[in-house]
Write a protein that holds these residues in place. Structure first.
Motif, PDB file in Angstrom:
ATOM      1  N   ALA A  17      39.397  41.279  31.527  1.00  0.00           N
ATOM      2  CA  ALA A  17      39.488  41.545  32.962  1.00  0.00           C
ATOM      3  C   ALA A  17      38.167  41.158  33.624  1.00  0.00           C
ATOM      4  CB  ALA A  17      39.803  43.017  33.210  1.00  0.00           C
ATOM      5  N   ARG A  18      38.283  40.645  34.850  1.00  0.00           N
ATOM      6  CA  ARG A  18      37.109  40.238  35.628  1.00  0.00           C
ATOM      7  C   ARG A  18      37.072  41.030  36.930  1.00  0.00           C
ATOM      8  NH1 ARG A  18      39.031  34.604  33.811  1.00  0.00           N
ATOM      9  NH2 ARG A  18      40.416  34.649  35.608  1.00  0.00           N
ATOM     10  N   ARG A  19      35.958  40.952  37.635  1.00  0.00           N
ATOM     11  CA  ARG A  19      35.842  41.643  38.924  1.00  0.00           C
ATOM     12  C   ARG A  19      36.970  41.265  39.873  1.00  0.00           C
ATOM     13  NH1 ARG A  19      30.235  43.580  40.570  1.00  0.00           N
ATOM     14  NH2 ARG A  19      29.149  43.466  38.578  1.00  0.00           N
ATOM     15  N   GLY A  20      37.365  40.017  39.854  1.00  0.00           N
ATOM     16  CA  GLY A  20      38.428  39.548  40.740  1.00  0.00           C
ATOM     17  C   GLY A  20      39.790  40.157  40.441  1.00  0.00           C
ATOM     18  N   ASP A  21      39.918  40.852  39.315  1.00  0.00           N
ATOM     19  CA  ASP A  21      41.182  41.493  38.944  1.00  0.00           C
ATOM     20  C   ASP A  21      41.286  42.925  39.450  1.00  0.00           C
ATOM     21  OD1 ASP A  21      42.194  39.307  37.376  1.00  0.00           O
ATOM     22  OD2 ASP A  21      40.769  39.871  35.805  1.00  0.00           O
ATOM     23  N   LYS A  22      40.231  43.445  40.024  1.00  0.00           N
ATOM     24  CA  LYS A  22      40.188  44.863  40.402  1.00  0.00           C
ATOM     25  C   LYS A  22      41.354  45.251  41.318  1.00  0.00           C
ATOM     26  CE  LYS A  22      37.150  48.390  42.228  1.00  0.00           C
ATOM     27  NZ  LYS A  22      35.839  48.705  42.800  1.00  0.00           N
ATOM     28  N   ASP A  23      41.608  44.473  42.358  1.00  0.00           N
ATOM     29  CA  ASP A  23      42.697  44.808  43.288  1.00  0.00           C
ATOM     30  C   ASP A  23      44.060  44.729  42.599  1.00  0.00           C
ATOM     31  OD1 ASP A  23      40.916  45.295  45.340  1.00  0.00           O
ATOM     32  OD2 ASP A  23      41.154  43.315  46.251  1.00  0.00           O
ATOM     33  N   ILE A  58      39.762  55.009  35.891  1.00  0.00           N
ATOM     34  CA  ILE A  58      38.680  54.019  35.929  1.00  0.00           C
ATOM     35  C   ILE A  58      37.392  54.618  35.387  1.00  0.00           C
ATOM     36  CG2 ILE A  58      37.190  52.700  37.482  1.00  0.00           C
ATOM     37  CD1 ILE A  58      39.752  52.301  39.245  1.00  0.00           C
ATOM     38  N   TYR A  70      39.276  45.624  27.899  1.00  0.00           N
ATOM     39  CA  TYR A  70      40.191  45.583  29.034  1.00  0.00           C
ATOM     40  C   TYR A  70      40.700  44.154  29.203  1.00  0.00           C
ATOM     41  CZ  TYR A  70      37.860  49.996  29.987  1.00  0.00           C
ATOM     42  OH  TYR A  70      37.350  51.261  29.876  1.00  0.00           O
ATOM     43  N   ARG A  82      48.493  44.488  32.140  1.00  0.00           N
ATOM     44  CA  ARG A  82      47.182  44.795  31.561  1.00  0.00           C
ATOM     45  C   ARG A  82      47.398  45.516  30.247  1.00  0.00           C
ATOM     46  NH1 ARG A  82      46.118  49.852  35.377  1.00  0.00           N
ATOM     47  NH2 ARG A  82      47.413  51.269  34.201  1.00  0.00           N
TER      48      ARG A  82
END
Length: 186
Positions: A17-23, A58, A70, A82
């Motif tokens: 998982a990357r920051r861009g996956d948060k939403d 989280i 993750y 996920r």
């Protein structure tokens, strides 16, 4: 343990998982909490509970599972779910597995669990999967593949199911397939 993208069964790939996956991950969590929405209460109150549980998840996973991995699951370049694993000193533990509604009931989850079992056999550790007691489909699948309930770790809601790889599975001499449970330590 995983760098880049890993090919999984059913044409699914997994990547960290990357920051861009948060939403996407937050939206996925919210979309699949029908269990809370079915409770009696006002809609705003129930949605607040979902938000609080998302925050607890989280923040809690990091503290409770410091070695967690993750992963975002994709099919044909689109995010569909996920999976979170903890690589403990004793076992490989499935923490969370979730899919978008369109990707549910297609056999993807069982493919991920078999991949987890293959990984557990390679690293010579048992696999631990929490299964909601009301999820009879998952429990039947786990029993079919040789999982047994670890009652000391279970509660009224979750059966903690454990699978021990055989010597042949750890050596890569046999595929992961349905079989009776094997008890003991690896």
């Amino acid at each position: 343990m995983i760098d880049g993208t890993v090919a999984l069964p059913h044409g699914i790939t997994a990547r960290p998982a990357r920051r861009g996956d948060k939403d996407f991950l937050a939206k996925l969590y919210r979309a699949n909490r029908d269990d809370i929405r079915l409770a009696e209460g006002e809609t705003d109150y129930l949605e607040n509970i979902i938000e609080m549980q998302l925050e607890a998840q989280i923040n809690g996973y990091g503290d409770q599972f410091p070695n967690a991995l993750y992963l975002v699951l994709e099919k044909n370049g689109s995010r569909i779910g996920r999976v979170t694993f903890d690589i403990g000193s004793v076992e490989l533990r499935l923490i969370d597995l979730d899919f978008i509604k369109k990707a549910k009931n297609k056999g993807y989850g069982s493919g991920i669990i078999i991949w987890m079992m293959q990984t557990a056999a390679k690293i010579k550790k048992p696999a631990l999967v929490p299964a909601r007691r009301d999820n009879q489909l998952l429990l039947r699948f786990l029993h079919k593949y040789g999982y047994t309930e670890e009652s000391t770790m279970s509660d009224d809601v979750f059966a903690r199911m454990i699978w021990f790889p055989t010597t042949e599975e750890m050596a890569g001499l046999t595929d992961i397939r349905p079989r009776p449970a094997v008890m003991g330590a690896v």
